[in-house]
Motif scaffolding. Structure first.
Motif, PDB file in Angstrom:
ATOM      1  N   CYS A 155       4.242  -2.361   1.830  1.00 41.59           N
ATOM      2  CA  CYS A 155       3.770  -1.237   2.651  1.00 41.59           C
ATOM      3  C   CYS A 155       2.468  -0.682   2.080  1.00 41.59           C
ATOM      4  CB  CYS A 155       4.821  -0.134   2.707  1.00 41.59           C
ATOM      5  SG  CYS A 155       6.336  -0.612   3.569  1.00 41.59           S
ATOM      6  N   LEU A 156       1.673  -0.068   2.950  1.00 45.01           N
ATOM      7  CA  LEU A 156       0.432   0.604   2.554  1.00 45.01           C
ATOM      8  C   LEU A 156       0.533   2.054   3.009  1.00 45.01           C
ATOM      9  CD1 LEU A 156      -2.182  -2.101   3.642  1.00 45.01           C
ATOM     10  CD2 LEU A 156      -1.306  -1.687   1.336  1.00 45.01           C
ATOM     11  N   ILE A 157       0.582   2.973   2.056  1.00 46.39           N
ATOM     12  CA  ILE A 157       0.696   4.394   2.361  1.00 46.39           C
ATOM     13  C   ILE A 157      -0.616   5.059   1.952  1.00 46.39           C
ATOM     14  CG2 ILE A 157       2.126   6.439   2.148  1.00 46.39           C
ATOM     15  CD1 ILE A 157       3.673   3.980   3.091  1.00 46.39           C
ATOM     16  N   THR A 192       4.310  -2.752  -2.682  1.00 38.95           N
ATOM     17  CA  THR A 192       3.855  -1.615  -1.873  1.00 38.95           C
ATOM     18  C   THR A 192       2.782  -0.857  -2.648  1.00 38.95           C
ATOM     19  OG1 THR A 192       5.793  -1.311  -0.468  1.00 38.95           O
ATOM     20  CG2 THR A 192       4.604   0.673  -1.088  1.00 38.95           C
ATOM     21  N   ALA A 193       1.790  -0.321  -1.936  1.00 40.43           N
ATOM     22  CA  ALA A 193       0.709   0.441  -2.560  1.00 40.43           C
ATOM     23  C   ALA A 193       0.602   1.815  -1.911  1.00 40.43           C
ATOM     24  CB  ALA A 193      -0.616  -0.298  -2.428  1.00 40.43           C
ATOM     25  N   MET A 194       0.388   2.835  -2.736  1.00 42.10           N
ATOM     26  CA  MET A 194       0.231   4.206  -2.246  1.00 42.10           C
ATOM     27  C   MET A 194      -1.043   4.799  -2.823  1.00 42.10           C
ATOM     28  SD  MET A 194       4.062   5.790  -2.577  1.00 42.10           S
ATOM     29  CE  MET A 194       5.518   4.811  -2.168  1.00 42.10           C
ATOM     30  N   ALA A 195      -1.842   5.443  -1.975  1.00 41.44           N
ATOM     31  CA  ALA A 195      -3.067   6.101  -2.416  1.00 41.44           C
ATOM     32  C   ALA A 195      -2.777   7.526  -2.878  1.00 41.44           C
ATOM     33  CB  ALA A 195      -4.102   6.088  -1.298  1.00 41.44           C
ATOM     34  N   GLY A 196      -3.807   8.182  -3.407  1.00 40.98           N
ATOM     35  CA  GLY A 196      -3.649   9.470  -4.057  1.00 40.98           C
ATOM     36  C   GLY A 196      -3.027  10.551  -3.177  1.00 40.98           C
ATOM     37  N   CYS A 197      -2.259  11.417  -3.834  1.00 39.93           N
ATOM     38  CA  CYS A 197      -1.682  12.620  -3.224  1.00 39.93           C
ATOM     39  C   CYS A 197      -0.596  12.325  -2.189  1.00 39.93           C
ATOM     40  CB  CYS A 197      -2.763  13.499  -2.608  1.00 39.93           C
ATOM     41  SG  CYS A 197      -3.956  14.107  -3.819  1.00 39.93           S
ATOM     42  N   VAL A 198      -0.027  11.148  -2.203  1.00 39.19           N
ATOM     43  CA  VAL A 198       1.145  10.865  -1.368  1.00 39.19           C
ATOM     44  C   VAL A 198       2.345  11.579  -1.971  1.00 39.19           C
ATOM     45  CG1 VAL A 198       2.776   9.037  -0.718  1.00 39.19           C
ATOM     46  CG2 VAL A 198       0.325   8.684  -0.415  1.00 39.19           C
ATOM     47  N   GLY A 199       3.217  12.086  -1.109  1.00 39.61           N
ATOM     48  CA  GLY A 199       4.466  12.689  -1.549  1.00 39.61           C
ATOM     49  C   GLY A 199       5.640  12.012  -0.874  1.00 39.61           C
ATOM     50  N   THR A 245      -1.308   5.689   7.970  1.00 40.36           N
ATOM     51  CA  THR A 245      -2.706   6.085   7.786  1.00 40.36           C
ATOM     52  C   THR A 245      -2.792   7.447   7.098  1.00 40.36           C
ATOM     53  OG1 THR A 245      -2.812   7.108   9.984  1.00 40.36           O
ATOM     54  CG2 THR A 245      -3.397   4.770   9.819  1.00 40.36           C
ATOM     55  N   ALA A 246      -3.995   7.796   6.651  1.00 36.33           N
ATOM     56  CA  ALA A 246      -4.200   8.955   5.789  1.00 36.33           C
ATOM     57  C   ALA A 246      -3.714  10.253   6.427  1.00 36.33           C
ATOM     58  CB  ALA A 246      -5.684   9.077   5.439  1.00 36.33           C
TER      59      ALA A 246
END
Length: 391
Positions: A310-312, A292-299, A331-332
């Motif tokens: 998953c892609l967050i 799974t990958a998460m981009a910046g500022c995910v909580g 999505t963002a």
């Protein structure tokens, strides 16, 4: 795969261009030679033939396989010894003008470029493989800096690299060719697997486990206290001890200043191959599935379970105590309040609009309940008329 050492051309940055005057360049090369000698550096910049790169990336070669490539470069700045790629129609106009020694292209774009090409269905993947080959990370230099503080009960492999002012606490274990960067802290009873890099000023709190070949970027905190409080009858908050660990699998990347809290009772678990961007918050007892990958500022709030692959996207929020299935894309700036079984693509954010338009829409939004009631009354009236009744 065999490669031949070459001298790479200086960067095109303003700082590097300043080195190109004969005096500055001689002084810089002298300094760099001494620095590498003192550090025992063994890395050399490698050149590969285009045929070797095609074989390594598992792509189709078109053109002269014997030419040498020694670096990757942007499409509009690449030179005859560089390879570049195009994976978006937005940059297609630049293909015909590129001076690259070779381009990585989708077959549909191959007719636009008359030069050497590496053809494949996914240029991004091929580019990543070639970039990793041409620009490998520097080797780990075994040793312990004199200013490092290592507890006598800690177990540190002789092949590990321990940087300035790093701290390794009691009964910690640091594996083969691991790197503990400047000012980093490895807490009591922690395990750091072989080939893992704990970068400068990252902190691994007590009892946490980091697998093999991971990267923990500068400023990350692994195993900090989870946000666990209960309110007493008089309104004061009582802190709940956080007694679990953080357990991270193999080949996990954790971005700069990302925090992963330890579990309250059980563990917070990050599975193999997970990629976390900078400035992410993972709360206590969260489980994140493989790749799974998460981009910046995910909580991600406490006890959420996120599936595999998953892609967050950036700025998204995941509610606590919910389950997100495998192969879910968020999505963002979206917010998942309830469980989703997946696979699927989920959105909840509103894109920015002209301020006046937004203000008008906000005014309408405040009247949604009233409009819904009026619409129901109209529907009921129409239904009665069509059925021959009176209203």
């Amino acid at each position: 795969m065999p490669g031949r050492a070459t001298r790479r051309a200086p960067s095109s940055s303003p700082w590097a261009r300043s080195l190109c005057t004969s005096g500055n360049r001689r002084r810089w090369l002298g300094f760099e030679t001494r620095r590498r000698a003192e550090a025992g550096a063994t890395r050399t910049d490698m050149a590969y033939t285009l045929r070797e790169l095609a074989d390594a990336a598992e792509v189709t070669l078109r053109g002269r396989g014997e030419i040498e490539i020694d670096a990757v470069a942007p499409l509009n700045r690449a030179g005859p010894r560089n390879v570049a790629y195009c994976a978006s129609s937005r940059y297609r106009a630049l293909i015909s003008e590129s001076r690259a020694g070779a381009l990585i292209l989708h077959p549909e774009d191959s007719g636009v470029f008359s030069g050497n090409a590496l053809l494949c269905d996914d240029p991004r993947v091929a580019f990543a493989r070639i970039a990793r080959l041409l620009h490998p990370p520097g080797p780990i230099q075994p040793g312990r800096h004199p200013s490092a503080v290592i507890h006598e009960s800690a177990s540190v492999a002789d092949s590990a690299s321990i940087g300035p002012q790093a701290v390794i606490e009691a009964y910690a274990c640091v594996g083969h060719q691991a790197l503990i960067g400047a000012g980093a802290v490895v807490g009591e009873r922690c395990v750091v697997g072989a080939g893992t890099r704990i970068e400068a000023r990252a902190v691994i709190m007590h009892d946490c486990v980091i697998g093999e070949r991971c990267v923990i970027s500068p400023g990350a905190v692994i195993g900090g206290e989870g946000f666990g409080y209960v309110r007493e009858t008089d309104g004061r908050w009582l802190k709940v001890p956080q007694l679990g660990r953080v357990v991270i699998g193999n080949e996990v990347d954790v971005g700069a200043n990302t925090t992963i809290d330890r579990g309250a009772l059980g563990d917070t678990v990050i599975a193999d191959g997970v990629k976390l961007d900078n400035l992410i918050q993972i709360a206590h007892n969260v489980k994140v599935g493989e790749h799974t990958a998460m981009a910046g500022c995910v909580g991600v709030a406490g006890s959420a379970v996120i599936g595999k692959r998953c892609l967050i996207a950036g700025g998204s929020g995941i509610m606590g105590h919910i389950t997100v299935g495998d192969d879910v894309e968020v999505t963002a700036m979206s917010f998942l309040k309830g469980s989703v079984s997946g696979p699927g693509r989920y959105s909840s954010s509103l894109p920015a609009a002209d301020a006046d338009v937004w203000a008008r829409n906000l005014g309408r939004f405040r009247h949604l309940d009233e409009l819904a009631r009026r619409l129901r009354r109209v529907e009921q009236t129409i239904k009665q008329i069509l059925s021959g009744g009176k209203h």
